[in-house]
Design an enzyme around this catalytic site. Structure first.
Site, PDB file in Angstrom:
ATOM      1  N   GLN A 133      -9.283  30.542 -36.196  1.00 36.67           N
ATOM      2  CA  GLN A 133     -10.614  31.142 -36.802  1.00 36.67           C
ATOM      3  C   GLN A 133     -11.470  31.941 -35.896  1.00 36.67           C
ATOM      4  OE1 GLN A 133     -11.671  29.449 -39.866  1.00 36.67           O
ATOM      5  NE2 GLN A 133     -13.224  31.158 -39.636  1.00 36.67           N
ATOM      6  N   CYS A 260     -16.843  28.191 -41.529  1.00 33.84           N
ATOM      7  CA  CYS A 260     -15.250  28.528 -41.550  1.00 33.84           C
ATOM      8  C   CYS A 260     -14.454  28.159 -42.777  1.00 33.84           C
ATOM      9  CB  CYS A 260     -14.734  27.713 -40.366  1.00 33.84           C
ATOM     10  SG  CYS A 260     -15.079  25.994 -40.136  1.00 33.84           S
ATOM     11  N   ARG A 288      -9.022  35.595 -42.101  1.00 31.66           N
ATOM     12  CA  ARG A 288      -7.833  34.732 -41.256  1.00 31.66           C
ATOM     13  C   ARG A 288      -6.772  35.581 -41.478  1.00 31.66           C
ATOM     14  NH1 ARG A 288      -8.719  29.377 -40.655  1.00 31.66           N
ATOM     15  NH2 ARG A 288      -6.626  29.620 -39.555  1.00 31.66           N
TER      16      ARG A 288
HETATM   17  N1   CP Z   1     -10.783  27.440 -41.912  1.00 32.04           N
HETATM   18  C1   CP Z   1      -9.791  26.522 -41.892  1.00 32.04           C
HETATM   19  O1   CP Z   1      -8.839  26.530 -41.026  1.00 32.04           O
HETATM   20  O2   CP Z   1      -9.386  26.288 -43.280  1.00 32.04           O
HETATM   21  P1   CP Z   1      -8.194  25.131 -43.474  1.00 32.04           P
HETATM   22  O3   CP Z   1      -8.482  23.946 -43.001  1.00 32.04           O
HETATM   23  O4   CP Z   1      -8.125  25.342 -45.195  1.00 32.04           O
HETATM   24  O5   CP Z   1      -7.109  25.821 -43.106  1.00 32.04           O
HETATM   25  N1  NVA Z   2     -14.346  21.145 -37.904  1.00 32.75           N
HETATM   26  C1  NVA Z   2     -13.408  21.318 -39.109  1.00 32.75           C
HETATM   27  C2  NVA Z   2     -12.698  22.627 -39.265  1.00 32.75           C
HETATM   28  C3  NVA Z   2     -12.015  22.626 -40.615  1.00 32.75           C
HETATM   29  C4  NVA Z   2     -11.242  24.148 -40.571  1.00 32.75           C
HETATM   30  C5  NVA Z   2     -12.451  20.017 -38.978  1.00 32.75           C
HETATM   31  O1  NVA Z   2     -11.639  20.075 -37.938  1.00 32.75           O
HETATM   32  O2  NVA Z   2     -12.036  19.296 -39.800  1.00 32.75           O
END
Ligand code: CP
Ligand code: NVA
Length: 302
Positions: A133, A260, A288
């Site tokens: 990310q 994100c 990404r």
């Molecule tokens: N931002 C991210 O990692 O999204 P996902 O959980 O959809 O992979």
């Molecule tokens: N902080 C979140 C990010 C998801 C992409 C998690 O860990 O669920």
């Protein structure tokens, strides 16, 4: 020597710049329809203990665009979920694939994979870090502002896995970062120390308005990360006042907005803010793909 990517500081600042440059190059080629099969016939295994939209699809698509192939390995679909030790999985997979991407709960598990695998291991998110990310975030910031110099980011909310890797990434690139959290959810001392060793350390505050004033980017993420669902009620009340909304952004000077994803609209961010033209969230999501292709090629294309 096999290189792994367990967190963003597995790369030096020069290596990080090389990955981002390669990512930008792939983005241009992809948009222009120029083939770039640099990883022809290479295969990546993708181990998932948690759900994913972006990570799964961008890695799978990225390997296809690079002429290779990705295999989805849900934990319960393979023997790992039925008692096979992780270290055995790491060594067996190393005999078949050219790289292993893993999304797991405990960060120590990605480190264990890296210890036993003889192919590069890429962290696709752990409870402590989300370096893929960060690659996309840095690519997005570099594109939006033409470079890193003089740019500033305000993180508002939970200093979670995404924030921790971002803090290291900002230190490596010289981006000025302020992290506004309730005191209970501040950046850990170990991340502060790691960041200090790499470059400018983040500023910490418990005042979102103070963080946002003068920031080029306001960044937030969910208040309840995957695996924290049983803390929902407590966290919702702990993060009251930390929502990224129109009122908070009015205190900035036209800051761009990052997240994100997935977002929980109405909790950490409002619908209006995500849909606003100041939002960079879907550029981030697309990046990404390009950022990870840059990483894969850097790790695998000899
Ligand atoms: N931002 C991210 O990692 O999204 P996902 O959980 O959809 O992979
Ligand atoms: N902080 C979140 C990010 C998801 C992409 C998690 O860990 O669920």
């Amino acid at each position: 020597m096999t290189r792994h990517f367990t967190d963003i500081d597995d790369l030096s600042s020069d290596e990080l710049a090389a990955v981002l440059n390669r990512a930008a190059d792939y983005k241009e080629k992809q948009r222009a329809g120029i083939p770039h099969p640099d990883l022809e016939r290479q295969t990546m295994g993708m181990l998932f203990q948690k759900p994913s939209t972006r990570t799964r699809v961008s890695f799978e698509t990225g390997m296809t665009q690079l002429g290779g192939h990705a295999v989805f390995l849900g934990e319960n679909d393979i023997q790992l979920g039925h008692g096979e030790p992780l270290k055995d999985t790491a060594r067996a997979l190393s005999g078949y694939v050219d790289a292993i991407m893993a999304r797991v709960f405990e960060h120590a598990n990605v480190e264990e994979l890296a210890r036993y695998a003889t192919v590069p291991v890429i962290n696709g998110l752990t409870d402590d870090a989300h370096p893929c990310q960060t690659l996309a975030d840095l690519l997005t910031i570099r594109e939006a502002f033409g470079g890193f110099e003089g740019t500033s980011v305000a993180w508002v909310g939970d200093a979670n896995n995404v924030a921790r890797s971002l803090a290291l990434g900002c230190a490596l690139t010289g981006v000025d970062l302020t992290v506004a959290t309730p005191p209970e959810y501040a950046l850990d001392d170990d991340v502060m120390e790691q960041a200090e060793a790499l470059g400018p350390a983040p500023t910490v505050t418990d005042d979102p308005a103070e963080a946002v004033a003068g920031a080029d980017v306001v960044y937030t993420d969910v208040w309840i990360s995957m695996g924290q669902e049983d803390q929902r009620d407590y966290r919702l009340s702990a993060f009251e006042g930390f929502q990224v909304n129109g009122e908070l952004l009015a205190g900035s000077d036209d800051a761009r907005v990052m997240h994100c994803l997935p977002a929980h609209r109405g909790e950490e961010i409002t619908d209006e803010v995500i849909e606003n033209e100041r939002s960079l969230v879907f550029e981030q999501a697309e990046n990404r793909l390009h950022a990870q292709k840059g990483l894969l090629a850097w790790l695998l294309d000899e």
